[in-house]
Design a protein around this motif. Structure first.
Motif, mmCIF file in Angstrom:
data_model
loop_
_atom_site.group_PDB
_atom_site.id
_atom_site.type_symbol
_atom_site.label_atom_id
_atom_site.label_comp_id
_atom_site.label_asym_id
_atom_site.label_seq_id
_atom_site.Cartn_x
_atom_site.Cartn_y
_atom_site.Cartn_z
ATOM 1 N N GLN A 57 -33.433 -27.662 68.477
ATOM 2 C CA GLN A 57 -34.387 -27.306 67.413
ATOM 3 C C GLN A 57 -34.470 -25.792 67.229
ATOM 4 O O GLN A 57 -34.468 -25.299 66.109
ATOM 5 N N LEU A 58 -34.509 -25.103 68.369
ATOM 6 C CA LEU A 58 -34.586 -23.639 68.294
ATOM 7 C C LEU A 58 -33.316 -23.089 67.623
ATOM 8 O O LEU A 58 -33.390 -22.237 66.723
ATOM 9 N N LEU A 59 -32.149 -23.599 68.038
ATOM 10 C CA LEU A 59 -30.892 -23.106 67.465
ATOM 11 C C LEU A 59 -30.819 -23.389 65.959
ATOM 12 O O LEU A 59 -30.255 -22.607 65.195
ATOM 13 N N ASP A 60 -31.411 -24.510 65.558
ATOM 14 C CA ASP A 60 -31.446 -24.847 64.126
ATOM 15 C C ASP A 60 -32.370 -23.912 63.355
ATOM 16 O O ASP A 60 -32.179 -23.683 62.164
ATOM 17 N N SER A 61 -33.391 -23.410 64.069
ATOM 18 C CA SER A 61 -34.435 -22.673 63.333
ATOM 19 C C SER A 61 -34.188 -21.173 63.264
ATOM 20 O O SER A 61 -34.786 -20.491 62.438
ATOM 21 N N ILE A 62 -33.315 -20.634 64.150
ATOM 22 C CA ILE A 62 -33.159 -19.169 64.138
ATOM 23 C C ILE A 62 -32.038 -18.742 63.200
ATOM 24 O O ILE A 62 -31.114 -19.497 62.906
ATOM 25 N N ARG A 63 -32.156 -17.479 62.765
ATOM 26 C CA ARG A 63 -31.128 -16.925 61.897
ATOM 27 C C ARG A 63 -30.645 -15.621 62.525
ATOM 28 O O ARG A 63 -31.427 -14.741 62.871
ATOM 29 N N LEU A 64 -29.322 -15.544 62.689
ATOM 30 C CA LEU A 64 -28.727 -14.319 63.239
ATOM 31 C C LEU A 64 -27.930 -13.628 62.151
ATOM 32 O O LEU A 64 -27.138 -14.276 61.462
ATOM 33 N N ASP A 65 -28.140 -12.335 61.997
ATOM 34 C CA ASP A 65 -27.314 -11.552 61.072
ATOM 35 C C ASP A 65 -26.750 -10.369 61.835
ATOM 36 O O ASP A 65 -27.435 -9.795 62.682
ATOM 37 N N LEU A 66 -25.508 -10.033 61.529
ATOM 38 C CA LEU A 66 -24.859 -8.943 62.243
ATOM 39 C C LEU A 66 -24.336 -7.898 61.257
ATOM 40 O O LEU A 66 -23.124 -7.744 61.109
ATOM 41 N N PRO A 67 -25.249 -7.174 60.588
ATOM 42 C CA PRO A 67 -24.762 -6.091 59.734
ATOM 43 C C PRO A 67 -24.196 -4.987 60.626
ATOM 44 O O PRO A 67 -24.525 -4.962 61.824
ATOM 45 N N SER A 97 -24.811 -23.023 78.767
ATOM 46 C CA SER A 97 -25.282 -24.234 78.092
ATOM 47 C C SER A 97 -24.255 -24.711 77.070
ATOM 48 O O SER A 97 -23.922 -23.985 76.125
ATOM 49 N N PRO A 98 -23.738 -25.943 77.237
ATOM 50 C CA PRO A 98 -22.726 -26.448 76.288
ATOM 51 C C PRO A 98 -23.235 -26.443 74.852
ATOM 52 O O PRO A 98 -22.491 -26.139 73.927
ATOM 53 N N LEU A 99 -24.539 -26.754 74.690
ATOM 54 C CA LEU A 99 -25.115 -26.805 73.342
ATOM 55 C C LEU A 99 -25.080 -25.423 72.674
ATOM 56 O O LEU A 99 -24.658 -25.283 71.517
ATOM 57 N N VAL A 100 -25.495 -24.422 73.422
ATOM 58 C CA VAL A 100 -25.488 -23.055 72.888
ATOM 59 C C VAL A 100 -24.054 -22.633 72.568
ATOM 60 O O VAL A 100 -23.770 -22.086 71.490
ATOM 61 N N ARG A 101 -23.141 -22.924 73.479
ATOM 62 C CA ARG A 101 -21.744 -22.493 73.267
ATOM 63 C C ARG A 101 -21.150 -23.160 72.033
ATOM 64 O O ARG A 101 -20.448 -22.540 71.248
ATOM 65 N N ARG A 102 -21.439 -24.456 71.884
ATOM 66 C CA ARG A 102 -20.891 -25.182 70.735
ATOM 67 C C ARG A 102 -21.412 -24.576 69.435
ATOM 68 O O ARG A 102 -20.668 -24.302 68.504
ATOM 69 N N ARG A 103 -22.716 -24.306 69.405
ATOM 70 C CA ARG A 103 -23.336 -23.783 68.194
ATOM 71 C C ARG A 103 -22.816 -22.376 67.879
ATOM 72 O O ARG A 103 -22.495 -22.054 66.739
ATOM 73 N N LEU A 104 -22.706 -21.547 68.923
ATOM 74 C CA LEU A 104 -22.229 -20.184 68.677
ATOM 75 C C LEU A 104 -20.761 -20.183 68.246
ATOM 76 O O LEU A 104 -20.365 -19.391 67.393
ATOM 77 N N ALA A 105 -19.984 -21.096 68.817
ATOM 78 C CA ALA A 105 -18.568 -21.175 68.401
ATOM 79 C C ALA A 105 -18.486 -21.534 66.917
ATOM 80 O O ALA A 105 -17.676 -20.964 66.173
ATOM 81 N N GLU A 106 -19.342 -22.444 66.473
ATOM 82 C CA GLU A 106 -19.361 -22.811 65.038
ATOM 83 C C GLU A 106 -19.713 -21.593 64.184
ATOM 84 O O GLU A 106 -19.063 -21.310 63.181
ATOM 85 N N TRP A 107 -20.765 -20.869 64.601
ATOM 86 C CA TRP A 107 -21.185 -19.678 63.838
ATOM 87 C C TRP A 107 -20.055 -18.652 63.792
ATOM 88 O O TRP A 107 -19.789 -18.046 62.763
ATOM 89 N N GLN A 108 -19.398 -18.472 64.949
ATOM 90 C CA GLN A 108 -18.332 -17.462 65.013
ATOM 91 C C GLN A 108 -17.168 -17.832 64.091
ATOM 92 O O GLN A 108 -16.628 -16.992 63.377
ATOM 93 N N ARG A 109 -16.804 -19.120 64.074
ATOM 94 C CA ARG A 109 -15.703 -19.556 63.195
ATOM 95 C C ARG A 109 -16.101 -19.396 61.736
ATOM 96 O O ARG A 109 -15.279 -19.021 60.897
ATOM 97 N N ARG A 110 -17.370 -19.673 61.449
ATOM 98 C CA ARG A 110 -17.843 -19.546 60.059
ATOM 99 C C ARG A 110 -17.796 -18.076 59.624
ATOM 100 O O ARG A 110 -17.375 -17.753 58.524
ATOM 101 N N ILE A 111 -18.246 -17.197 60.516
ATOM 102 C CA ILE A 111 -18.262 -15.758 60.190
ATOM 103 C C ILE A 111 -16.832 -15.268 59.933
ATOM 104 O O ILE A 111 -16.587 -14.466 59.029
ATOM 105 N N ALA A 112 -15.880 -15.769 60.725
ATOM 106 C CA ALA A 112 -14.512 -15.244 60.638
ATOM 107 C C ALA A 112 -13.677 -15.898 59.533
ATOM 108 O O ALA A 112 -12.622 -15.374 59.174
ATOM 109 N N ALA A 113 -14.170 -16.992 58.986
ATOM 110 C CA ALA A 113 -13.348 -17.757 58.026
ATOM 111 C C ALA A 113 -12.886 -16.877 56.861
ATOM 112 O O ALA A 113 -13.703 -16.227 56.207
ATOM 113 N N GLY A 114 -11.578 -16.849 56.652
ATOM 114 C CA GLY A 114 -11.012 -16.135 55.510
ATOM 115 C C GLY A 114 -11.034 -14.621 55.646
ATOM 116 O O GLY A 114 -10.762 -13.914 54.679
#
Ligand code: DC
Length: 232
Positions: A57-67, A97-114
């Motif tokens: 729930q926490l991972l769903d609710s937070i927003r990370l931005d890396l300007p 935590s597998p959950l945190v790693r999975r979620r961060l890996a998704e975010w990282q792939r999304r950030i890097a896409a294209g």
């Protein structure tokens, strides 16, 4: 093109990745900063790591931005807050935590896409971007790494001794390398670089040469998944 730089803390990954990205005109992704920001969010929300629902729930609710050069957690600039020894210590269990790693890996792939990105962390070449065209594993002598970290901490006003920094570094190295999920190991085909006796400029020059060779090669392909890491 994706370039990955993995390795232990204090080897100079962040500085090298940032400068390499600048020289290549690529974006730079500091994945350690993402784990640190999630650590801060978990501590603030007092979420128990064993409570998977609360964590999800926490991972769903937070927003990370890396300007550029900054880390924003739900819009708040936490760039300095995530660099304290407390967050460093608490980030280990959270990174396990597998959950945190999975979620961060998704975010990282999304950030890097294209995009063309230099990513640094522990699992970028092994788990998150196994297809990356150029992978490095940057290490350095443990005492030298601790000295660098100690210098940084003293500059930011902390009062830890070199011995304390070395001990906590050894504990983190052991934990990062031994964890069941995404352990810190060189990726297959990673180029192993030891920065102990090299300046930042020398490290980046070697990396840049390697990346440009691949960029200029009409035959550039993904690193062979079954080839051995090699030392330079
Ligand atoms: O590189 P760093 O010290 O800023 O990383 C912070 C924490 O996140 C540290 O415990 C290692 C962990 N980490 C990880 O497990 N995987 C990554 N890709 C990046 C960092």
């Amino acid at each position: 093109m994706i370039v990955t730089i993995d390795g232990p803390s204090g080897a100079g990954k962040s500085s090298a990745a940032r400068l390499l990205a600048e020289r290549l005109g690529f974006d730079f992704l500091d994945t350690g900063a993402m784990f640190r920001a999630v650590t801060l969010a978990v501590l603030r929300a007092k979420v128990n790591l064993t409570d998977q629902d609360a964590l999800a729930q926490l991972l769903d609710s937070i927003r990370l931005d890396l300007p550029a050069g900054k880390v924003l957690l739900d819009g708040e600039d936490v760039t300095g807050l995530i660099r304290t020894p407390e967050i460093t210590a608490a980030s280990g269990p959270i990174a396990g935590s597998p959950l945190v790693r999975r979620r961060l890996a998704e975010w990282q792939r999304r950030i890097a896409a294209g995009r063309s990105v230099v990513c640094e962390g522990r699992d970028q070449g092994t788990v998150v971007f196994p297809e990356a065209q150029c992978k490095f594993f940057l290490s350095a002598d443990p005492l030298e790494r601790a000295r660098r970290r100690h210098r940084e901490l003293c500059e930011s006003g902390a009062t830890l001794t070199l011995e304390e920094v070395l001990q906590s570094q050894e504990a983190r190295d052991r934990r990062d390398a031994a964890r069941a999920i995404a352990p810190m190991v060189p990726a297959a085909a990673a180029i192993l670089l030891d920065s102990t006796a090299l300046s930042l400029d020398q490290v980046v020059a070697r990396m840049e040469e390697e990346v440009r060779r691949r960029l200029n090669s009409p035959l550039t392909t993904c690193a062979a998944p079954d080839s051995e890491p090699r030392t330079q």
